[in-house]
Each structure stands twice: as C-alpha cells, then as structure tokens.
Design an enzyme around this catalytic site. Structure first.
Site, PDB file in Angstrom:
ATOM      1  N   GLY A 107       0.831  -1.188   0.000  1.00 46.22           N
ATOM      2  CA  GLY A 107       0.000   0.000   0.000  1.00 46.22           C
ATOM      3  C   GLY A 107       0.866   1.238   0.000  1.00 46.22           C
ATOM      4  O   GLY A 107       2.044   1.192  -0.336  1.00 46.22           O
ATOM      5  N   SER A 108       0.278   2.370   0.394  1.00 47.15           N
ATOM      6  CA  SER A 108       0.993   3.637   0.407  1.00 47.15           C
ATOM      7  C   SER A 108       0.173   4.661   1.167  1.00 47.15           C
ATOM      8  O   SER A 108      -1.038   4.513   1.328  1.00 47.15           O
ATOM      9  CB  SER A 108       1.231   4.160  -1.023  1.00 47.15           C
ATOM     10  OG  SER A 108       1.713   3.167  -1.888  1.00 47.15           O
ATOM     11  N   ASN A 109       0.847   5.717   1.602  1.00 44.33           N
ATOM     12  CA  ASN A 109       0.189   6.917   2.090  1.00 44.33           C
ATOM     13  C   ASN A 109       0.582   8.083   1.201  1.00 44.33           C
ATOM     14  O   ASN A 109       1.690   8.111   0.652  1.00 44.33           O
ATOM     15  CB  ASN A 109       0.638   7.269   3.514  1.00 44.33           C
ATOM     16  CG  ASN A 109       0.271   6.226   4.539  1.00 44.33           C
ATOM     17  OD1 ASN A 109      -0.825   5.681   4.522  1.00 44.33           O
ATOM     18  ND2 ASN A 109       1.195   5.948   5.453  1.00 44.33           N
TER      19      ASN A 109
END
Length: 750
Positions: free
Chosen positions: A200-202
């Site tokens: 995932g990522s922010n």
C-alpha cells in the site's frame, strides 16, 4: 500536454551519449546531460553499478528463461513465470507497437526511444567494463544468465510492467479437462497487488489553505517490498534549461515515478480499482476448447511452448487464448466441460515512458491531470500539489468500463455474482457481444472508462490517500456514484486511513502537540514519523481494564506492560510488540460499529465482552514466553532488519492494519527466539516530503532499505540506519545543492 517536440533527443538521435554522474552522500546519482538519451545512458550505467543483479534478474524474467537458469522453483514458480512471459510476447505485440504510426498514443515517441536506447547502452557499458566474472555482487557474479541488454528487452519489461506473480500460475496452468498436463491442485486466484501482498501507500496533497506558506506541500510514502521486483532507486535527472526532476524510479526502469520538479510534486498509492476482469465462456459439449460467441462456437487459439528446466526435464505446455485474452485456471475459475474463464487486462502497452516524461513537464496539477488523461497509463492513484497551492487526487489509469447496469445484465453465474459483490471484479458473459466492456468517447483504448469518468478531485485544502477507495479522499467532499470496479463507497475505512485524516485535522487545528498550526516541511516530517498507533489509542485502556479484572494471573504482567506502553511504535516504545501480536491474533474487536454518518470516527471502543479479545492476548503472552522475549521489551530490540555482517538495524513503525501510518510489516514466520523479527517484509520504502516556497521547492527523503542490493556495497545499509534514527536526506534539487554535496563525479560517454 505531451513531450513530442520538446527537443530532448539531441545527440542521442545519432546514438552518441555523454552524461555526468555526480554521487552525493548515500550513493545517490544525479544524472546531468544535454539530451534525454544521455540521461538514460547515465542512469543505466549508475544503476548497474548499484544493482546489476536486480536488472539482470528482470531481463531473465521477461526472456522466459528463469527455469532454465534457476530451476523450477517452489511450486514450479519459475516455470509458470516463463510460460506467462513467453505467451505474452509470442504474438509480437511489442514489435507491433514499436512499429506503430508516429504520433499515436500507443507508439513510443522519439524521446522515449532515445531514453530506452541510452539506458540499454549504459547498462551494457557497465557490463563491458566490469565483465560478468568480476561483478562484485556474489549473487550473480559469473552467472550465465547475466548478459547484455537489447532494446526489445527493455520494451518487453515496460510492456509487462512490475507484474506480480499472482497471474502467472492461473495462465500457465490452464489446461482443458482431461489433459495429461493438468495439475491436480488448482492454483490460487490472481489478486490485485495490495490484496496479494498487503502492499500500500500513504500520500498527502496539502493545498494553500492548510500550509504555512500558502503553497503546496506533499508527502509521498509508498509501502513496498524491501526486496524483489518492486524495489525503488533514488535518482535525479537534469537537462540544463529543459528538465530538472528528482525522486525515485523502479530498478530497471529509467523513469522517475514519484518525485518533484520546480512546479509539481506527486506520489502514487495502490489503487482499489480493478484493472482487469474475466469473461465466462460457454463451451462446446463436444470440444472444451471451443466457446460460444454470438450463436456460434469458435476455437480457442493455441500456442505451444517448451521450457528448459535446470533441475529437471523440459516442460512442454500448450496455452489457450480467446478473443478476450488467455484462458485461466484457478480455485475460483475452473475449466470444466461446460465452462471456462478468460482473463482480460487493460492494454497499457508501451505508454509508460512517454507518460512519465509528460508528467515531468507539467507546470501545475491542472496540467498534470491533462497529461494523465491523455495516456491513461498510470497503474496507481496520483496525489499531487503544485507551487500555486492546489492539490489533486485522481485514479487516472485504464479501468475496464463496466458500469453497474452492464454488470447486472451480464453476470450469469454464482461465481460472477460473488466476484462482483465481494471482490468488485467483473466476470461477464463471454457469449454475447453486448456484454463486452464499453468504450467512452474520451477513453484512449477500447473497453476503458474515459478520464472524465475517473474519480478525481481538486482542492485548495487537502487530499489524502491510504489505500482505501477514493470515497473519503477529503471528507468534506466525498466522491460517490462510481461503478464498484473503481472501489467501494459508504463502507468502513481502515484504521490507517482514519489516522491519516485525523493527523491532518489535528495539524491544521494545532492540537497535535507540535508548534503552531498548519503544515510546513518540518511539521510534515514530524507527523510522518510521529508513529502514533491508532488501534492502541482506541482500545488499549479498555484492554488493560479487561486484562486486570479477568482474574487470570498469567495475564497480569501483560496488563502492566500494556498500561505503560506509550501508544507509539518508536524504537523506545515498550509493549508495542505485545499489542501487535494481540491484534495479529484477532483481538481488535470493536463494540461500536461503523456508522456512515461518522465514517472517520467509527468503529471504536474495544468489545471486551468478546471472548476472542482476552484469548488473543493470552496467545500473544504464550508466544512471547515460548520465544523468551520480554513482554515489555523495547520495539527497537525486537523489530530489526538484518543488514548482514552481524548488523541488525532497529526499525520503528508498525502494522498498517492496526492503525499505524508509518507502516512496517513483519511476517509471523520471521519471529525468532530471543531476537524478535529480523527481516522487514515491506512497508515505508520511499519517504518524501516536499514544500514549495517563494524560493522554489525544498525536499527531504530517504530510501529505507538503501540504494544498493549488493550486500558488499557501502550503500547497502546507510539509508536504513538513517531511517532508524528518524533522519532525512536533502534531495538536492538545485544545481548548487548538488555541487555542494558531490562526493564522487564521473563522466561517461560513447
């Protein structure tokens, strides 16, 4: 806005190259040249110095020769990979696209071709100078699978992208019923990147209303593997007067995929949109390799491949394809005498190089949106800001055009209904032309939604993304009304998404304990490494109370360890590892359910009446006792990454599913007696903070797992140590900053 006619080719059109490679601290190469071909050349040479084994491994994959050199692999993984890639290239699609009409969105531009040629020449120069037998990385020194690159190698790599192996086995195993080559055990289903690996990522795009300067501020924080095909590589490209872009590429691709220019900063996050789908085929009762289409049975196409295997006999397999794509075989999508399933993927082709070059030229987020719409090749969400203080979010790639009404009319089985309602994957009737994916007027390829239909948002306060759908990108302006192919709406957000939104709210209000209100570069860095544990904040006190009043003597030391925990995942946080095991065992049970009226605040409050809560804690206590790890150990003493030569680097951060923004993921099977976790699977990888000021952009960042995959390199662990200390590196965007920081300079030309 595109790049054709920008004039970057220059000398590279004549296949001559010259690049200056200036290395700053931590081994970061700043590539300066007069033309784009020479940029590719310098990047190819520098990246080969650091990661030649990774580059060669990618070419081995797209060549379909992993099994020949490395053996069959676990569960025949290398054989499946070879079959998948050979089938992908057997029909000559890459060559056809390269020979396409000039100016077509699918035909690489002269600049893209120059970049590719230069990159290949740069890697090959390194191999000529060094020699395969003298490569300093023992993983591929003298290996028969390390060879010079060709341009077609590069374009094949671009064509398949950073493919995850979830698609390999379903395609490579697809055999008709009764086939002697059919396996008894069906492979698992292909899944999206984040579903398959937990990636995932922010990202924060902070506009002028919430920044101290009134200009844009960006956080990029992808959570990617610390090893393997999706590894990033820091770099900086400069063509004086024409190009200045700094950030990260993938190893093996000379494209700065997340970074900033003088005008725009952008990052990507893993999208919830389904970028492929399936068609359900009705088969001829007399022949399971013929399928019904518009009232007539038509034959599947067949291609036979023989894969050499280092540790066994050759494997010969015939693969089958349809008008939609290859036939697959998996636990959900069987191939019987009555039906089969075909996989169809979005046709990104060779667009990526030109897509990223166009991004580098955008002067605002409005221009960025236009160049993304023109090619639709992004496989991720985009979060961006510009120097003027506007923020943008958009999922601007190619997405199968399956509106709700088409799904309702064309899903014909329980398998399809389950895939649509639970997985948001379209499994449509392949026997009717009316059930084919639709095409919008502004789509850039058949069967795709157009860019105007994509979830997107411009704001002057903020946009955020933490891998939930687009719905609450900004809670003040929810995005709704999209086909479920894009993502879900009106459902519970992850604890990480909620924490991300809460962090923005508190910083803007000035209630987070930091100085002042709103964001600047320094505040953003502190928020990123603030290491709050939102799941702990919501449940720890109730858990301690339930633990203390349970009467279970064995749990009492755990009660006190959790009571003293600082609710963070810093190196000095004691008891964080205990809470992690508790959550991993299924202990996070909420009493107050999700409420769409309060989507950021719910669910909340631990349901301590659920027996699973204390059972999960007891299981965690038993596990730590078995491994002789103290309940109140410092996180930095039990969560580390083995950098070789006896060095275990302490790593802060924690599990995203528990509500940690600074994600660090460890695997249960890696928990070792007395040591804890000694290998990071994935999580914070490239961490970048950018602030636009009156004097231009200022940026800091780091690559958590460091620049080189060679354990003998001095840049194998230096940025990892920096991350451990919560320190950041200047990205050195300006010429003066690069010149001041240069520790090694090399000019390469041919």
């Amino acid at each position: 806005m595109g790049v054709t006619g920008v004039g970057w080719c220059g000398a590279a059109a004549a296949a001559t190259y010259s690049a200056e490679i200036r290395r700053t601290a931590l081994g970061v190469p700043h590539i300066k040249a007069a033309d784009i071909g020479s940029i590719g050349y310098g990047y190819g040479y520098a990246s080969a110095q650091d990661n030649i084994c990774e580059i060669a491994d990618r070419i081995l994959t797209v060549s379909g020769e992993r099994a020949r050199h490395l053996g069959a692999g676990a569960a025949d993984a290398n054989i499946m990979s070879d079959l998948y890639h050979r089938a992908a290239f057997a029909k000559g699609d890459v060559e056809r696209l390269l020979a396409g009409p000039p100016g077509s969105v699918d035909t690489p531009s002269p600049d893209a071709r120059a970049m590719a040629r230069g990159y290949v020449a740069g890697v090959n120069r390194y191999l000529r100078e060094t020699g395969v037998a003298k490569i300093d990385d023992p993983r591929c020194r003298g290996a028969g699978w390390v060879r010079p690159l060709t341009e077609i190698d590069f374009w094949r790599h671009m064509y398949v992208g950073q493919t995850v192996d979830g698609l390999f086995a379903p395609v490579g195993s697809a055999q008709p019923p009764g086939s002697s080559a059919r396996q008894a055990a069906l492979p698992a289903d292909a899944r999206l990147l984040e579903e398959e690996t937990g990636l995932g990522s922010n990202a924060y795009g902070l506009g002028r209303e919430v920044t101290k300067s009134g200009r844009g501020v960006l956080l990029g924080n992808p959570h990617y593997p610390w090893t393997g095909v999706n590894r990033f590589y820091r770099t900086h490209f400069t063509i004086p007067g024409k190009l200045n872009v700094v950030g990260v590429s993938y190893v093996g691709m000379p494209l700065i995929r997340m970074g900033h220019t003088e005008h725009v900063a952008w990052s990507n996050t893993v999208s919830t949109a389904s970028r492929y789908g399936y068609f359900e085929l009705k088969l001829d009762p007399a022949d399971p390799t013929r399928y019904l289409y518009e009232g007539r049975y038509e034959p599947m196409t067949r291609q036979t491949f023989t894969v050499a295997v280092k540790d066994g006999p050759p494997v010969t397999r015939t693969l089958y394809a349809t008008r939609y794509g290859p036939v697959v075989l998996s636990s959900t999508f069987p191939w019987t005498t009555e039906r089969a399933f075909a996989l169809r993927q979005a046709p990104v082709g060779l667009r990526d190089v030109d897509q990223y070059m166009a991004v580098w030229q955008a002067r605002s987020v409005r221009e960025l949106q236009k160049v993304l719409a023109a090619r639709q090749s992004y496989r991720f969400n985009t979060t961006a800001v510009d120097a003027g203080g506007e923020a943008f979010f958009g999922d601007m790639g190619m997405i199968p055009n399956v509106p709700e009404e088409l799904a309702k009319a064309c899903i014909v089985s329980d398998v399809g209904r389950e895939a649509w309602t639970r997985g948001r994957r379209a499994v449509l009737d392949g026997s009717r032309a009316a059930c084919d994916w639709r095409t919008d007027a502004d789509s850039t390829a058949p069967g795709m939604f157009g860019a105007r239909a994509a979830p997107q948002l411009f704001r002057t306060d903020y946009v955020t993304q933490s891998n939930d759908s687009y719905w609450l990108t900004n809670p003040e302006q929810p995005l709704t009304g999209y086909s479920r192919v894009w993502g879900d709406e009106g459902t519970a957000r992850s604890l990480r998404t909620r924490l991300g939104l809460d962090q923005v709210k508190r910083r803007v209000e000035g209630t987070d304990g930091l100085e002042g209100r709103k964001f600047d570069l320094a505040a953003l860095q502190k928020v990123m490494f603030g290491n709050r544990h939102y799941g702990g904040e919501l449940t720890r006190d109730e858990l301690v109370t339930a633990c203390r009043t349970s009467g279970r003597a064995k749990l009492q030391p755990a009660c006190e360890a959790l009571a003293r925990w600082d609710l963070k995942v810093d190196l000095d946080s004691r008891g964080a590892h205990l809470f992690h095991l508790f959550a991993e065992n299924g202990g996070l049970k909420f009493r107050t359910p999700f409420d769409p009226v309060d989507p950021v605040g719910t669910p909340h409050t631990l349901d301590s009446s659920d027996p699973a809560v204390l059972a999960a804690l007891e299981k965690a206590v038993d596990r730590l006792a078995e491994l002789k790890i103290p309940l109140d150990a410092r996180l930095g003493d039990v969560q580390r990454d083995d950098r070789g030569r006896g060095e275990l680097v302490p790593i802060h951060g924690g599990a995203g599913g528990e509500g940690v923004f600074n994600v660090i993921t460890v695997a249960p099977e890696q928990l070792k007696p007395e040591l804890g976790w000694t290998q990071i699977r994935h999580g914070a990888s490239w961490v970048m903070a950018v602030e636009f000021t009156d004097k231009g952009p200022v940026s800091r960042g780091l690559l958590t797992y460091s620049q080189s995959t060679n354990s003998g390199s001095k840049h194998y662990a230096d940025q990892t140590r920096l991350y451990s200390r919560k320190q950041w590196d200047d990205l050195r965007f300006t010429e003066a900053a690069v010149a001041t920081g240069t520790v090694n300079r090399q000019v390469v030309s041919e």
